[in-house]
Design a protein around this motif. Structure first.
Motif, PDB file in Angstrom:
ATOM      1  N   HIS A   1     -24.939 111.952  93.775  1.00  0.00           N
ATOM      2  CA  HIS A   1     -25.119 112.933  93.795  1.00  0.00           C
ATOM      3  C   HIS A   1     -26.458 113.771  95.037  1.00  0.00           C
ATOM      4  CE1 HIS A   1     -23.331 114.838  90.524  1.00  0.00           C
ATOM      5  NE2 HIS A   1     -23.660 113.946  89.997  1.00  0.00           N
ATOM      6  N   THR A   2     -26.669 112.236  95.957  1.00  0.00           N
ATOM      7  CA  THR A   2     -27.546 112.450  97.008  1.00  0.00           C
ATOM      8  C   THR A   2     -26.916 112.411  98.285  1.00  0.00           C
ATOM      9  OG1 THR A   2     -27.708 110.312  96.587  1.00  0.00           O
ATOM     10  CG2 THR A   2     -29.708 112.002  94.787  1.00  0.00           C
ATOM     11  N   PHE A   3     -26.110 111.496  98.207  1.00  0.00           N
ATOM     12  CA  PHE A   3     -25.575 111.461  99.519  1.00  0.00           C
ATOM     13  C   PHE A   3     -24.556 112.960 100.417  1.00  0.00           C
ATOM     14  CE2 PHE A   3     -22.314 110.098 103.008  1.00  0.00           C
ATOM     15  CZ  PHE A   3     -23.432 109.455 103.942  1.00  0.00           C
TER      16      PHE A   3
ATOM     17  N   ASN B   1     -20.488 122.266  90.929  1.00  0.00           N
ATOM     18  CA  ASN B   1     -20.354 121.638  92.254  1.00  0.00           C
ATOM     19  C   ASN B   1     -20.846 119.964  91.492  1.00  0.00           C
ATOM     20  OD1 ASN B   1     -18.796 123.627  94.017  1.00  0.00           O
ATOM     21  ND2 ASN B   1     -20.750 124.808  93.367  1.00  0.00           N
ATOM     22  N   GLY B   2     -21.320 119.807  91.207  1.00  0.00           N
ATOM     23  CA  GLY B   2     -21.469 118.744  90.503  1.00  0.00           C
ATOM     24  C   GLY B   2     -20.956 117.547  90.668  1.00  0.00           C
ATOM     25  N   GLY B   3     -19.699 118.114  89.693  1.00  0.00           N
ATOM     26  CA  GLY B   3     -18.255 117.280  89.125  1.00  0.00           C
ATOM     27  C   GLY B   3     -17.703 116.798  90.304  1.00  0.00           C
TER      28      GLY B   3
ATOM     29  N   LYS C   1     -17.822 114.776  96.476  1.00  0.00           N
ATOM     30  CA  LYS C   1     -18.845 115.380  95.846  1.00  0.00           C
ATOM     31  C   LYS C   1     -19.378 116.836  96.866  1.00  0.00           C
ATOM     32  CE  LYS C   1     -20.207 113.058  91.740  1.00  0.00           C
ATOM     33  NZ  LYS C   1     -19.618 114.109  90.225  1.00  0.00           N
ATOM     34  N   TRP C   2     -20.707 116.291  96.995  1.00  0.00           N
ATOM     35  CA  TRP C   2     -21.519 117.166  97.923  1.00  0.00           C
ATOM     36  C   TRP C   2     -21.106 117.346  99.990  1.00  0.00           C
ATOM     37  CZ3 TRP C   2     -24.360 120.857  95.889  1.00  0.00           C
ATOM     38  CH2 TRP C   2     -24.696 120.122  93.963  1.00  0.00           C
ATOM     39  N   LEU C   3     -20.321 116.157  99.941  1.00  0.00           N
ATOM     40  CA  LEU C   3     -19.808 116.363 101.311  1.00  0.00           C
ATOM     41  C   LEU C   3     -18.635 116.936 101.515  1.00  0.00           C
ATOM     42  CD1 LEU C   3     -19.818 114.656 103.974  1.00  0.00           C
ATOM     43  CD2 LEU C   3     -18.274 112.883 103.385  1.00  0.00           C
ATOM     44  N   CYS C   4     -18.128 117.416 100.236  1.00  0.00           N
ATOM     45  CA  CYS C   4     -16.710 118.209 100.603  1.00  0.00           C
ATOM     46  C   CYS C   4     -15.223 117.720 101.019  1.00  0.00           C
ATOM     47  CB  CYS C   4     -16.947 119.495 100.790  1.00  0.00           C
ATOM     48  SG  CYS C   4     -18.052 120.526 100.362  1.00  0.00           S
ATOM     49  N   ALA C   5     -15.266 116.042 100.574  1.00  0.00           N
ATOM     50  CA  ALA C   5     -14.330 115.331 101.671  1.00  0.00           C
ATOM     51  C   ALA C   5     -13.059 115.218 100.188  1.00  0.00           C
ATOM     52  CB  ALA C   5     -14.311 113.671 101.337  1.00  0.00           C
ATOM     53  N   PRO C   6     -11.647 115.071 100.722  1.00  0.00           N
ATOM     54  CA  PRO C   6     -10.697 115.532  99.487  1.00  0.00           C
ATOM     55  C   PRO C   6     -11.039 114.645  98.374  1.00  0.00           C
ATOM     56  CG  PRO C   6     -10.291 114.956 101.670  1.00  0.00           C
ATOM     57  CD  PRO C   6     -11.383 114.392 102.041  1.00  0.00           C
ATOM     58  N   PHE C   7     -10.409 114.941  97.088  1.00  0.00           N
ATOM     59  CA  PHE C   7     -10.588 114.591  95.761  1.00  0.00           C
ATOM     60  C   PHE C   7     -10.195 112.726  95.795  1.00  0.00           C
ATOM     61  CE2 PHE C   7      -9.136 118.609  95.308  1.00  0.00           C
ATOM     62  CZ  PHE C   7     -10.179 119.724  95.019  1.00  0.00           C
ATOM     63  N   GLY C   8     -11.102 112.488  95.328  1.00  0.00           N
ATOM     64  CA  GLY C   8     -10.791 110.968  95.400  1.00  0.00           C
ATOM     65  C   GLY C   8     -10.732 109.857  96.543  1.00  0.00           C
TER      66      GLY C   8
END
Length: 429
Positions: free
Chosen positions: A242-244, A72-74, A265-272
């Motif tokens: 990787h922190t937000f 999920n880091g990617g 990434k960590w917010l799980c918002a749309p790609f890009g």
């Protein structure tokens, strides 16, 4: 029981009511919503260990059952509510693109900017909405007025796209790059700060700081480094990919001049999707990558003149923020660290297993790297996938040689038990 039967009879037999499929979709959505409400009644420590609640929240994602995704880091999957928002806006735009894109959805950028600023703890006029961390930080790297001989301090463990950007400026403009190296795993903030401080000279202009090292997950002492930059009249550029929405902090807490992150990434918002923060006093110091009209020198919006963009995915960021806030930043960080510690504690004593990341909570979040002595990262990664379908990210770079493991809030304890089994098998072969 009579009331239950009456409810189902009315639900399924009355003309014009929900179909069986839509009923269960609605029921699932209500259960997820209730789980999020229940979660908010718990402290971060208690919430982190409530498996029943997290099992319900995991149903908000549409992830595959055929693999265990621990990369999920990617890029992270989006909850269905975020997917639905993006699809809804996209369909809406296609009804009359030039009208609904430019005259309707485009008007949602300022409310979205304010919502992001609330999450980030900044002024809305300090945030630009863009596509990812690389775009954000490269904007600063190429936009600062630096000349031949000016020095930039960075580390060998920064992200490749950022290092390549600085190298391009080195080739093009003759700036000087000063590379710091560290022992792995790193477990001393004092040592990190001391190395940055020792590298500063009268010609130093910039400290480039990676908030969480992407190779290992190490959390750098960003606030102390930004304070060091400020004390020496230097720019502080922070890569926060990787922190937000992973760690519980506000950008304003860091005291940095510039901060870039990816929201997918960590917010799980749309790609890009991503954002760029620039301290209001420093906006005038940065040229945009793409030209902006005159008169925008002090306006954060000068970094958004990119032409046609995807308004649909941009507006769906708002739904990702809502989902994140429903969990809560502190509870999310606690859960992610709990998941990391769960599997790490079970493999630490396996013969030949070594850690490239500190297990101390102040130095790592969910992102963690381990290796097996005598084996390269690639074969270990392949073994995890071939035996247990565990998808990771193999890292063979500098002093690191092992798979990077990054669970997310939808990751189950069962998934991590399978990871532990796979590591046991890989270490025995």
């Amino acid at each position: 029981m009579t009331n239950r039967r009456s409810f189902f009879r009315k639900t399924f037999l009355t003309a014009g009511t929900l179909s069986l499929t839509s009923f269960f979709q609605k029921s699932l959505a209500e259960d997820i919503s209730q789980a999020l409400l229940d979660l908010n009644n718990l402290s971060p420590e208690a919430a982190a260990q409530d498996e029943e609640l997290w099992r319900r929240i995991q149903q908000a994602y549409t992830t595959s059952n055929s693999i265990i995704n621990l990369n999920n880091g990617g890029v992270s999957p989006q909850p269905k509510v975020v997917q639905d928002a993006a699809n809804r806006y996209y369909t809406y735009c296609n009804e009359a693109p030039s009208y609904f894109m430019w005259r309707v959805l485009d008007q949602g950028r300022e409310p979205l900017r304010a919502k992001l600023a609330h999450l980030a703890g900044t002024d809305p006029d300090e945030l630009a909405i863009n596509r990812n961390t690389t775009e954000a930080v490269n904007t600063v790297i190429f936009g600062l007025n630096l000349k031949a001989g000016d020095e930039v301090i960075l580390t060998k463990y920064d992200y490749p796209n950022m290092m390549n950007a600085w190298r391009q400026r080195e080739r093009r403009d003759g700036i000087v790059l000063k590379w710091l190296d560290f022992d792995i795993p790193m477990e001393s903030d004092d040592e990190v700060v001391a190395k940055f401080k020792a590298a500063i000279t009268p010609r130093t202009k910039v400290l480039h700081i990676t908030h969480m090292i992407n190779w290992t997950g190490h959390i750098m002492p960003v606030k102390r480094l930004c304070d060091l930059a400020k004390a020496n009249n230097l720019y502080s550029v922070v890569d926060g990919a990787h922190t937000f929405a992973h760690l519980d902090f506000k950008i304003s807490d860091l005291g940095c001049d510039f901060f870039g992150t990816s929201l997918h990434k960590w917010l799980c918002a749309p790609f890009g999707t991503g954002l760029l923060y620039i301290n209001k006093q420093k906006i005038k110091d940065v040229w945009p990558l793409l030209a902006s009209p005159e008169g925008q020198e002090d306006n954060i919006r000068k970094f958004e003149n990119i032409g046609t963009r995807s308004f649909a995915i941009e507006q769906a960021i708002g739904s990702a923020i809502d989902f994140h806030q429903a969990i809560g930043s502190a509870r999310k960080e606690a859960r992610l660290k709990y998941l990391k510690q769960y599997w790490v504690d079970q493999v630490r004593d396996i013969d030949k297993v070594r850690f490239y990341t500190s297990t101390k909570p102040q130095f790592s979040g969910a992102l963690f790297n381990f290796g097996i002595d005598g084996k390269d990262a690639g074969p270990v990664h392949n073994s995890l996938f071939s035996t247990h379908k565990v998808h990771t990210s193999p890292v063979k770079y500098e002093k690191v040689n092992g798979p990077r493991i990054t669970p997310h809030v939808y990751t189950s304890i069962y998934d991590l038990d399978r990871l532990v089994e796979a590591i046991h098998m890989a270490a025995k072969v």
